[in-house]
Design a protein around this motif. Sequence first.
Motif, mmCIF file in Angstrom:
data_model
loop_
_atom_site.group_PDB
_atom_site.id
_atom_site.type_symbol
_atom_site.label_atom_id
_atom_site.label_comp_id
_atom_site.label_asym_id
_atom_site.label_seq_id
_atom_site.Cartn_x
_atom_site.Cartn_y
_atom_site.Cartn_z
ATOM 1 N N GLU A 19 -6.673 -2.123 7.655
ATOM 2 C CA GLU A 19 -6.726 -0.668 7.752
ATOM 3 C C GLU A 19 -6.308 -0.031 6.427
ATOM 4 O O GLU A 19 -5.548 -0.607 5.657
ATOM 5 C CB GLU A 19 -5.778 -0.189 8.846
ATOM 6 C CG GLU A 19 -6.190 -0.613 10.228
ATOM 7 C CD GLU A 19 -5.213 -0.111 11.284
ATOM 8 O OE1 GLU A 19 -4.369 0.746 10.970
ATOM 9 O OE2 GLU A 19 -5.302 -0.595 12.413
ATOM 10 N N LYS A 20 -6.799 1.184 6.200
ATOM 11 C CA LYS A 20 -6.465 1.896 4.958
ATOM 12 C C LYS A 20 -4.966 2.075 4.801
ATOM 13 O O LYS A 20 -4.432 1.986 3.700
ATOM 14 C CB LYS A 20 -7.135 3.266 4.942
ATOM 15 C CG LYS A 20 -8.562 3.247 4.527
ATOM 16 C CD LYS A 20 -9.076 4.669 4.373
ATOM 17 C CE LYS A 20 -10.508 4.646 3.892
ATOM 18 N NZ LYS A 20 -11.013 6.010 3.661
ATOM 19 N N SER A 21 -4.277 2.328 5.911
ATOM 20 C CA SER A 21 -2.829 2.553 5.820
ATOM 21 C C SER A 21 -2.099 1.293 5.365
ATOM 22 O O SER A 21 -1.101 1.375 4.641
ATOM 23 C CB SER A 21 -2.279 3.013 7.167
ATOM 24 O OG SER A 21 -2.435 2.013 8.150
ATOM 25 N N GLN A 22 -2.596 0.117 5.773
ATOM 26 C CA GLN A 22 -1.965 -1.128 5.338
ATOM 27 C C GLN A 22 -2.215 -1.373 3.858
ATOM 28 O O GLN A 22 -1.315 -1.808 3.130
ATOM 29 C CB GLN A 22 -2.479 -2.304 6.166
ATOM 30 C CG GLN A 22 -2.036 -2.249 7.606
ATOM 31 C CD GLN A 22 -2.527 -3.415 8.418
ATOM 32 O OE1 GLN A 22 -3.168 -4.323 7.899
ATOM 33 N NE2 GLN A 22 -2.231 -3.404 9.704
ATOM 34 N N ARG A 23 -3.419 -1.066 3.390
ATOM 35 C CA ARG A 23 -3.712 -1.201 1.954
ATOM 36 C C ARG A 23 -2.867 -0.233 1.146
ATOM 37 O O ARG A 23 -2.332 -0.579 0.090
ATOM 38 C CB ARG A 23 -5.194 -0.950 1.694
ATOM 39 C CG ARG A 23 -6.055 -2.160 2.023
ATOM 40 C CD ARG A 23 -7.490 -1.912 1.670
ATOM 41 N NE ARG A 23 -8.147 -1.482 2.900
ATOM 42 C CZ ARG A 23 -9.237 -0.750 2.976
ATOM 43 N NH1 ARG A 23 -9.828 -0.338 1.888
ATOM 44 N NH2 ARG A 23 -9.743 -0.422 4.129
ATOM 45 N N ILE A 53 3.986 -4.169 7.424
ATOM 46 C CA ILE A 53 2.962 -5.172 7.063
ATOM 47 C C ILE A 53 3.581 -6.554 6.877
ATOM 48 O O ILE A 53 3.403 -7.188 5.839
ATOM 49 C CB ILE A 53 2.202 -4.731 5.794
ATOM 50 C CG1 ILE A 53 3.174 -4.400 4.657
ATOM 51 C CG2 ILE A 53 1.261 -3.590 6.080
ATOM 52 C CD1 ILE A 53 2.513 -4.205 3.327
ATOM 53 N N PRO A 54 4.296 -7.083 7.880
ATOM 54 C CA PRO A 54 4.953 -8.392 7.700
ATOM 55 C C PRO A 54 3.952 -9.537 7.542
ATOM 56 O O PRO A 54 4.307 -10.595 7.024
ATOM 57 C CB PRO A 54 5.775 -8.548 8.980
ATOM 58 C CG PRO A 54 5.039 -7.748 9.984
ATOM 59 C CD PRO A 54 4.488 -6.564 9.212
ATOM 60 N N HIS A 55 2.716 -9.342 7.976
ATOM 61 C CA HIS A 55 1.691 -10.379 7.855
ATOM 62 C C HIS A 55 1.086 -10.433 6.457
ATOM 63 O O HIS A 55 0.352 -11.355 6.145
ATOM 64 C CB HIS A 55 0.595 -10.146 8.901
ATOM 65 C CG HIS A 55 0.010 -8.774 8.848
ATOM 66 N ND1 HIS A 55 0.701 -7.660 9.272
ATOM 67 C CD2 HIS A 55 -1.185 -8.330 8.426
ATOM 68 C CE1 HIS A 55 -0.056 -6.586 9.101
ATOM 69 N NE2 HIS A 55 -1.201 -6.967 8.588
ATOM 70 N N LEU A 56 1.412 -9.451 5.608
ATOM 71 C CA LEU A 56 0.856 -9.400 4.259
ATOM 72 C C LEU A 56 1.903 -9.655 3.173
ATOM 73 O O LEU A 56 1.542 -9.920 2.030
ATOM 74 C CB LEU A 56 0.200 -8.041 4.000
ATOM 75 C CG LEU A 56 -1.004 -7.689 4.873
ATOM 76 C CD1 LEU A 56 -1.504 -6.294 4.546
ATOM 77 C CD2 LEU A 56 -2.101 -8.700 4.716
#
Length: 62
Positions: A19-23, A53-56
Motif C-alpha cells: 500500500e502507498k502508506s507502507q511505502r 510495517i514490521p514485515h518490512l
Amino acid sequence: MADGKTITVQQIGSPIRREKSQRATLIGLGLNKMNKQRELVDTPEVRGMINKIPHLVRVVGE
C-alpha cells in the motif's frame, strides 16, 4: 530527544505491491533499498512507524 538514545533499523522487505502508506512509511524512516540501515532517534513516533510495517523492517540495534 534529550537523552540521545538511538536505534538502528534495517529494511528487510520490498515495497513492491504494498500500500502507498507502507511505502511512505519506509521513506519516512529514510529507507528505500533492501538491506539499507538507518540510525534513528528512539522516539514514540519512530517506534509507531516501525510497528506499522514490521514485515518490512527489522530493529538491528538498540
